[in-house]
Design an enzyme around this catalytic site. Structure first.
Site, mmCIF file in Angstrom:
data_model
loop_
_atom_site.group_PDB
_atom_site.id
_atom_site.type_symbol
_atom_site.label_atom_id
_atom_site.label_comp_id
_atom_site.label_asym_id
_atom_site.label_seq_id
_atom_site.Cartn_x
_atom_site.Cartn_y
_atom_site.Cartn_z
ATOM 1 N N SER A 146 0.815 -1.210 0.000
ATOM 2 C CA SER A 146 0.000 0.000 0.000
ATOM 3 C C SER A 146 0.851 1.264 0.000
ATOM 4 O O SER A 146 1.984 1.276 0.482
ATOM 5 C CB SER A 146 -0.909 0.010 1.229
ATOM 6 O OG SER A 146 -0.149 -0.081 2.418
ATOM 7 N N HIS A 162 5.509 6.072 0.929
ATOM 8 C CA HIS A 162 6.245 5.082 0.155
ATOM 9 C C HIS A 162 5.377 3.855 -0.112
ATOM 10 O O HIS A 162 4.357 3.637 0.562
ATOM 11 C CB HIS A 162 7.526 4.649 0.884
ATOM 12 C CG HIS A 162 7.278 3.988 2.213
ATOM 13 N ND1 HIS A 162 6.994 4.705 3.349
ATOM 14 C CD2 HIS A 162 7.256 2.674 2.582
ATOM 15 C CE1 HIS A 162 6.818 3.875 4.360
ATOM 16 N NE2 HIS A 162 6.966 2.636 3.926
#
Length: 438
Positions: free
Chosen positions: A117, A283
């Site tokens: 994710s 990230h």
């Protein structure tokens, strides 16, 4: 004083079967877990993360007597954390003074088949507040700086692209403007390079509007991006980022994370290169296998590329909105066989050791604990006056503070060591030295 416990403690470690992991024995995590635990890997299941440490979400267990060179009998129900709590001397005085009776780092191997994710990890203050408010979602009150050291070719998206790159994206991707509106976009494009604070404010506004857009608007925008890029690919080569966006769309259709990838740096690591991420930095790891080390935490705030629950408001408010390409660590050679990776975090560092057949090396005694993982080959390991102990792929060992380790290879041997950042331990020694002179 000599400890009454064995210097080296073999560990049985935990595995996580997240959806993004690699299946069966295509996964290095599955292979290591099977060798470490004696369990057979299920070829139908994804194997994502191999955990070595004390976090309650995936604890490690010291092996019983007879599996670790003798010593007191240890129940398989006793975790490494519980054993350390009963024997805090194994951490060393400096670590206990800073972090209490627990390992400050969590050591992992990751096998990634499809992107994780879009996420960020909270700093300590936010982690404490989130854990207090939602303990079932945010499992602990610690921050989670982390480092990924590539084992294979490795892809990630992380941190916001530079101001000039983002200006170009806002000009070239009309679908973003359709979602967030033109006002902030036009202001951002007119910014001077020196206007960093204004850039952060506008970037936060644009990114928050994007991530908060309705599902219908996002789905339409992602579809339009896909159609446009597929048409343009017939007339020109797509950029690496555009190709990545199309890959993400195949795996997560209609997901806002597909669009957000335009805002983030696309990072590709070769084996032996490392990427580190501080708190509050966006990230997502995309593909590959890596060694990962972090502060002992499992806090993740998600906002895209996931079927799991998202906390978009928290993520968008917590980010630093720092722009620019991240630092890539290539490691510092300690000798002919050991390379050290030193991120700017107190909690951890990682050593990578490659020993050709029939060679030996020494890991000097350090003031904090270590965990060793053997990833390839066979050899022997011993501490001080102890007899040599055979080690092989899948073995994980806990090594207390102030213990020198000698490793000798039988076949070519590869191993990784995680420990407390030596810069932190050295600074403690320096500070104590100054106090003793007063």
């Amino acid at each position: 004083m000599e400890s009454r416990y064995p210097k080296l403690k073999r560990l049985r470690c935990s595995v996580q079967n997240y959806d993004w992991g690699r299946s069966g024995m295509e996964s290095r995590v599955a292979k290591l877990f099977a060798l470490n635990s004696g369990a057979e890997a299920d070829v139908q299941r994804p194997y994502a993360e191999f955990w070595m440490g004390t976090h309650e979400s995936g604890p490690s267990f010291p092996l019983p007597a007879g599996c670790d060179n003798g010593g007191p009998d240890i129940s398989r129900d006793v975790t490494l954390k519980a054993w350390i709590s009963s024997n805090p001397d194994v951490l060393g005085d400096k670590v206990v003074a800073q972090w209490g009776c627990d390992l400050p780092f969590l050591f992992k191997v990751l096998s990634i088949a499809k992107p994780l994710s879009i996420q960020a990890h909270p700093d300590k203050e936010l982690a404490g507040a989130l854990h207090k408010a939602h303990p079932n979602v945010y499992k602990d009150a610690n921050h989670k700086p982390e480092m990924a050291l590539a084992i294979t070719k490795f892809e990630a998206i992380c941190g916001f692209i530079s101001m000039e790159e983002l200006k170009q994206v806002l000009r070239d991707v009309p679908e973003i403007v359709e979602v967030v509106g033109s006002t902030d976009v036009e202001k951002f494009i007119r910014l001077d390079e020196q206007e960093e604070e204004k850039a952060k404010s506008l970037l936060q506004s644009i990114f928050t509007k994007l991530m908060s857009a309705s599902a219908d608007i996002v789905a339409l925008s992602v579809s339009q991006i896909k159609i446009r890029l597929e048409l343009e690919s017939q007339a020109r080569p797509l950029t690496d980022k555009e190709q990545l966006v199309l890959r993400l769309e195949k795996q997560y259709p209609a997901d806002v994370g597909v669009i957000s990838a335009f805002f983030l740096n696309y990072v590709r690591l070769n084996p032996g290169e490392a990427l580190y991420l501080g708190a509050n930095e966006p990230h997502a790891y995309v593909s590959g296998e890596c060694i990962e080390c972090m502060a002992t935490s499992d806090n993740v705030v998600r906002a895209g590329l996931t079927p799991k629950s998202k906390d978009i408001q928290t993520l968008c408010s917590m980010l630093t909105y720092k722009q620019g390409f991240p630092d890539i660590l290539k490691g510092v050679p300690l000798n002919a066989y050991i390379t050290r990776y030193i991120p700017p975090f107190d909690e951890f560092e990682v050593d990578h050791c490659v020993l050709p057949k029939g060679t030996s090396t020494v890991f000097s005694a350090v003031l904090g604990p270590s965990i060793f993982l053997v990833t390839n080959g066979t050899g022997t390991i011993h501490a001080g006056s102890m007899k040599q102990d055979l080690v092989a792929e899948g073995n994980v060992l806990f090594v207390p503070a102030n213990v020198e380790i000698r490793v000798t290879s039988v076949t070519e041997l590869q191993l990784y060591r995680a420990g407390v950042n030596d810069r932190f331990l050295e600074s403690c020694e320096l500070e104590n030295g100054k106090k003793s002179q007063i």
